[in-house]
Design an enzyme around this catalytic site. Sequence first.
Site, mmCIF file in Angstrom:
data_model
loop_
_atom_site.group_PDB
_atom_site.id
_atom_site.type_symbol
_atom_site.label_atom_id
_atom_site.label_comp_id
_atom_site.label_asym_id
_atom_site.label_seq_id
_atom_site.Cartn_x
_atom_site.Cartn_y
_atom_site.Cartn_z
ATOM 1 N N LYS A 290 0.841 -1.207 0.000
ATOM 2 C CA LYS A 290 0.000 0.000 0.000
ATOM 3 C C LYS A 290 0.875 1.255 0.000
ATOM 4 C CE LYS A 290 -3.947 -1.844 2.650
ATOM 5 N NZ LYS A 290 -4.987 -1.633 1.635
ATOM 6 N N ARG A 364 -10.395 -11.418 1.826
ATOM 7 C CA ARG A 364 -11.241 -12.479 1.249
ATOM 8 C C ARG A 364 -10.551 -13.833 1.323
ATOM 9 N NH1 ARG A 364 -11.639 -9.136 -4.207
ATOM 10 N NH2 ARG A 364 -11.387 -7.494 -2.672
HETATM 11 N N1 BES Z 1 -8.206 -3.805 4.379
HETATM 12 C C1 BES Z 1 -8.321 -3.382 3.034
HETATM 13 C C2 BES Z 1 -9.596 -2.600 2.771
HETATM 14 C C3 BES Z 1 -9.655 -1.207 3.309
HETATM 15 C C4 BES Z 1 -9.018 -0.184 2.679
HETATM 16 C C5 BES Z 1 -10.414 -0.936 4.428
HETATM 17 C C6 BES Z 1 -9.120 1.110 3.163
HETATM 18 C C7 BES Z 1 -10.522 0.345 4.918
HETATM 19 C C8 BES Z 1 -9.882 1.374 4.282
HETATM 20 C C9 BES Z 1 -8.328 -4.590 2.111
HETATM 21 O O1 BES Z 1 -7.540 -5.641 2.507
HETATM 22 C C10 BES Z 1 -7.793 -4.128 0.782
HETATM 23 O O2 BES Z 1 -6.662 -3.742 0.733
HETATM 24 N N2 BES Z 1 -8.641 -4.165 -0.226
HETATM 25 C C11 BES Z 1 -8.251 -3.722 -1.531
HETATM 26 C C12 BES Z 1 -8.810 -4.705 -2.542
HETATM 27 C C13 BES Z 1 -8.319 -4.456 -3.941
HETATM 28 C C14 BES Z 1 -6.860 -4.756 -4.039
HETATM 29 C C15 BES Z 1 -9.115 -5.340 -4.881
HETATM 30 C C16 BES Z 1 -8.829 -2.326 -1.763
HETATM 31 O O3 BES Z 1 -9.972 -2.077 -1.330
HETATM 32 O O4 BES Z 1 -8.112 -1.498 -2.282
HETATM 33 MN MN MN Z 2 -5.522 -5.416 1.849
#
Ligand code: BES
Ligand code: MN
Length: 512
Positions: A290, A364
């Site tokens: 990230k 997931r």
């Molecule tokens: N934990 C995150 C989702 C999230 C992001 C929650 C920001 C709260 C605030 C999750 O694991 C994630 O990173 N999801 C990705 C999925 C994508 C790569 C398909 C996302 O939402 O960017």
């Molecule tokens: Mn994630």
Amino acid sequence: MKLTLGKSTKELSANTTLVVFVPSVGDSKKDKKKKSSLPSVSELDGELNALLKEAMTEKSFLGGEKETCFFRSCHVGGVKNLLAIGLGDKSKVTHETLRSAAATAHGVLGAARIPKAHFHLASALGGQKDGAGAVQALCEGLLLADYSMDELKGKKESKDDAPKFVESVLVPAARANAASMKKAIETAEILSECVNASRRLGDLPGNFMTPEILATEATNLAKGTKIKVTVWDKARIKKEKMGGLYGVSTGSGHDPRFIIMEYKGGAKTKKPVIFVGKGLTFDSGGISIKPSLQMDDMRYDMCGGANVIGAILAIAKLGLKVNVTALIPSTENMPGPLATKPGDVLTFRNGKTVEVLNTDAEGRLILADALCYATEQKPAAIFDAATLTGAIVVALGNTHTAYFTRDKKLGAQIEAAADDSGELVWPMPITDYHVGDMKGTLADLANISSYRGAGSSTAAAFLEQFVGEGISWAHFDVAGTAWAVGNRLPYCPKKGASGAMVRTFVELAKKF
Ligand code: BES
Ligand code: MN
Ligand code: ZN
């Protein structure tokens, strides 16, 4: 905070701080019964009414929602201080209005360093029939607002001896049913204690909240209840073929855990209601790392797990006659020499294979194995809670928790449960189109969608592939509501974890 039920208005003294709840005056031309919108403090003293009326006539306090007026050292009506809290339009007062109003009062009393206050229940209840529910909501507002996370602050050098707001006494309405009031207080205490326990787990940062610590905390919280806790370590997770949870964990120096919490409050033959919560103790994104901005927020990525822990604790402490299981797959998501790489294929507990095209779509992956395990238990229903997608924050912001289900009856039960608890939920689509977007090339499934948009629905569709045929299931994406909702809800911390869905899940469990 100490919270007790007083006997009557007679115990108010020249030292007392009295809190009264006041509906808005409304449009003075239309509202002929202006006097009747004042609280029924007449049973205390007409002087208090006169003081409030004066404030309203001068328009310095109009009783609007979130409006407050603190009369310090007014010494009228036999009390020292009077705090008036606005309720807004009398005809629109709900339990949520009272929950928020009580939290607002908590804020004013804290800031004014008033150690103890009496709350005038008759003024809060107005003409409401369901007195117990209203009292419960009011108590929840006070107790939830009382949460603060101070345990990581260093020792204070100068001793702060200013008084803190630590005690509330509820002054019952004349002819109130004391037993039902006491029960309402007790219920609020249990719910708030469990929501606050969940918030604390959520607030602890990554170095104080590893999968191992989460398992220990769950075990300790369950002590003294009828909940049985079983914890699987890394070797067991591998042996149990939880390839998703295992695959996400290999980049981290902290071992994963699979936490099983079982409460049997119902008949042996009754199928369990299963809550699954994402227990990702820190989500760096893994190899698909990230950006730095707000990455620290990913400490909250175990809030789904914390919230199902809070829910099962409350269910056990309330002694509900249901069988409930909480499952928390827990790991960190880190880059490391053994981390899962984009393109890697993982094999899950039900034999399905998934190509991991983005290691940041890890929630997931760990939930999938837990849903397989839940399916094996032949449950009455499965509910999962997860901070799953950033996309849901874009769609719904931090007001509503999204839920996804194809089961209409379950959807109605979710709406009713959320309504009863005062939490906001919103239905989102999950269809075969979304399932189609999650097909893999080398493997059965891919962990990200092959098409743009609808990221929260495709994530839900992925999860669905691990829920057994014919099982009632709903997925709750709490990414927008698990923390930082204090701008909307005065009983939630401004920045910290909220405990979203703990109260709704308790209400849901009652329906089975
Ligand atoms: N934990 C995150 C989702 C999230 C992001 C929650 C920001 C709260 C605030 C999750 O694991 C994630 O990173 N999801 C990705 C999925 C994508 C790569 C398909 C996302 O939402 O960017
Ligand atoms: Mn994630
Ligand atoms: Zn995540």
